[in-house]
Write an enzyme that holds these catalytic residues in place. Structure first.
Site, short mmCIF file in Angstrom:
data_model
loop_
_atom_site.label_atom_id
_atom_site.label_comp_id
_atom_site.label_asym_id
_atom_site.label_seq_id
_atom_site.Cartn_x
_atom_site.Cartn_y
_atom_site.Cartn_z
N PRO A 239 10.87 0.70 -9.04
CA PRO A 239 11.24 1.04 -7.90
C PRO A 239 11.10 -0.36 -6.72
O PRO A 239 9.80 -0.87 -7.06
CB PRO A 239 10.79 2.19 -7.25
CG PRO A 239 9.11 2.18 -7.74
CD PRO A 239 9.49 1.53 -9.10
N THR B 98 9.89 0.12 -3.78
CA THR B 98 8.90 0.49 -2.94
C THR B 98 7.58 0.40 -3.42
O THR B 98 6.63 0.10 -2.58
CB THR B 98 9.33 2.11 -2.47
OG1 THR B 98 9.44 2.83 -3.83
CG2 THR B 98 10.51 2.31 -1.68
N ASN B 99 7.28 0.25 -4.52
CA ASN B 99 5.92 0.36 -5.27
C ASN B 99 6.07 -0.41 -6.60
O ASN B 99 5.72 0.16 -7.37
CB ASN B 99 5.29 1.95 -5.46
CG ASN B 99 5.41 2.65 -3.95
OD1 ASN B 99 4.77 2.25 -3.12
ND2 ASN B 99 6.02 3.64 -4.10
N GLY C 227 15.87 7.18 -6.83
CA GLY C 227 16.78 8.55 -6.42
C GLY C 227 17.53 9.07 -7.53
O GLY C 227 17.55 8.73 -8.80
N GLY D 101 11.88 11.68 -9.21
CA GLY D 101 13.07 11.60 -8.52
C GLY D 101 12.58 11.56 -6.89
O GLY D 101 11.65 11.25 -6.49
N CYS E 284 6.29 8.45 -1.74
CA CYS E 284 7.12 9.64 -2.15
C CYS E 284 6.65 11.03 -1.84
O CYS E 284 7.10 11.92 -1.46
CB CYS E 284 8.04 9.60 -3.43
SG CYS E 284 6.77 9.49 -4.66
N GLU F 221 14.97 12.70 3.29
CA GLU F 221 13.88 11.92 2.84
C GLU F 221 14.12 10.36 3.60
O GLU F 221 14.99 9.86 3.27
CB GLU F 221 13.72 11.91 1.36
CG GLU F 221 12.52 11.14 1.03
CD GLU F 221 12.41 10.76 -0.60
OE1 GLU F 221 11.36 10.60 -1.24
OE2 GLU F 221 13.81 10.59 -1.18
#
Length: 444
Positions: free
Chosen positions: A112, A114-115, A195, A213, A246, A338
């Site tokens: 991802p 994000t990380n 996602g 997810g 998440c 979210e």
């Protein structure tokens, strides 16, 4: 520019290099060797942790530098090694049977935006410990920092005599390169973080999928909670890396009897209180309606500082608050969507039953994460049974389940749709059974 180890021009080259490396690992290297490689991976990453965090922040534009150092350190230093590999033994007078955790071979991975560093490092350690190799298809917006992480892992392994290319990636990842990975007969298992669309894409491959997810973790604060402690814990957890995790609390359900006290306590921590009108202004820029009528976070606002989001919304702000809170209604978009931002809706509840019902509904059966702040074991048990999440924490932030303020190992991939939970080396193994029959090796 010096070529980075493990980084290839296309999927075919990356897969073949990973295949050769994995065969070499299993043929000529021991489990003790794997532990030596993991120890050096941890050593090398910690030597470069600050530059890795800065590179990730510069490339993705998500989160906070100081939090990324903490996050990446946890993903690396708390990652489980070969000790997480499961062993089963059956012993009777009929003989001795042993089940070994065997590698699948070459894994295909999706990371991802994000990380990225934490995912590559944490999963990389698990892959090496389990005897596999992996080919990463990185998020295109994080390909450079991902390549740095892949290179460091290979440098660390080869420095202590291990095979190069146990961890590989495509230099310029795309949907085409992902399709090549999914179609390759060499790839036995796919692991991905993202996602619903990512999960659906991997599921179409026909291969075994380990998928992390979406989540929308709720937290309940009941009338028995240590409210001051809850405020400290939630502030630290929900604001961490600008809400990118998440697992972090995304909406709170607070009983009316302690609501005002809780809000006062979290403001003491440095949270900024939004008025109803300001919350509506923030919602308008932070959450978008999709063509299908559903709502999703505005990607331009994900992981941004609260001050940037407020300025974009036209809300006056002084300084750099780590998080904003506001009194929300249960049907607010910030409660039901979210959003991965440092904006925390707080819902006032008349009773524990109402809080429980609303929290379960807001989680949307993602079976991801939830917390409760309570000293009432009956409430904790009832909510735990009803929420049915993979991660459930009492009187702590969700990171307590990863060894941060609680017991547990760290793992950047939390496989909720496919059920593996927090992934470790054992997640990436298949069971092989060896039986010594006819009473063999049974010495009693």
């Amino acid at each position: 520019m010096t070529k980075q180890l493990g980084v290839f021009e296309n999927a075919k080259e990356a897969i073949e290099a990973a295949r050769i490396a994995q065969l070499e690992l299993m043929k000529n290297h021991t489990i003790d060797d794997r532990e030596a490689y993991i120890a050096n991976i941890k050593k090398v990453f910690m030597m470069h942790i600050e530059e890795l965090a800065q590179h990730e922040l510069d490339e993705t534009g998500y989160g906070r530098y100081e939090d990324k150092i903490i996050k990446d350190t946890g993903a690396i230093m708390l990652a489980g090694g070969t000790e997480t590999l499961p062993n089963r033994i059956y012993s009777t007078n009929q003989g001795l049977t042993v089940e070994f955790p065997a590698p699948f071979g070459v894994i295909g991975g999706v990371t991802p935006v994000t990380n990225p560093v934490a995912t590559v490092a944490g999963n990389g350690i698990a892959i090496v410990a389990s005897g596999n190799s992996i080919v990463f298809n990185a998020h295109p917006s994080a390909k450079a920092c991902t390549a740095n992480a892949v290179n460091l892992i290979n440098e660390a392994i080869t420095e202590v005599g291990g095979p190069c290319n146990l961890i590989t990636m495509i230099k310029d990842p795309s949907m085409e390169s992902l399709n090549d990975i999914m179609a390759s007969p060499v790839i036995k298992v796919l692991v991905g973080t993202g996602g619903p669309a990512m999960v659906a894409t991997l599921m179409k491959s026909g291969k075994k999928v380990i998928a992390a997810g979406a989540g929308n973790p709720p937290s309940i604060i009941d009338e028995t909670a240590d409210v001051a402690k809850a405020a400290v814990g939630i502030f630290g957890s929900a604001s961490f890396d600008n809400g990118l995790l998440c697992v972090a609390e995304k909406e709170l359900f607070v009983l009316d009897s302690v609501y005002d006290k809780f809000m006062a306590e979290i403001l003491k921590q440095g949270a900024k209180l939004l008025t109803r009108a300001e919350a509506d202004m923030v919602t308008a820029v932070a959450i978008s309606q999709l063509p299908n009528g559903e709502y999703a976070a505005n990607k331009k606002m994900v992981g941004q500082h609260a001050s940037k989001i407020l300025k974009e919304a036209g809300v006056a702000v002084d300084g750099d608050p780590k998080i904003c809170v506001f009194e929300a209604q249960n049907d607010d978009l910030f409660v039901q969507t979210e959003q991965m931002m440092p904006i925390l809706p707080v819902v006032r509840c008349e009773s524990f039953e109402q809080a429980k019902e609303w929290a379960v509904a807001a989680e949307h059966e993602n079976k991801h994460s939830a917390t409760i702040w309570s000293k009432n074991i009956d409430n904790v048990t009832a909510f735990g049974k009803m929420i049915d999440t993979t991660i459930f924490v009492q009187n702590g932030g969700t990171l307590a389940a990863f060894g941060v303020g609680g017991s547990g190992s760290n793992g950047p991939t939390i496989a909720t749709p496919t059920g593996e939970g927090i992934c470790d080396a054992g997640t990436f193994t298949r069971r092989r059974r060896f039986a010594m029959a006819d009473g063999g090796n049974y010495i009693l």
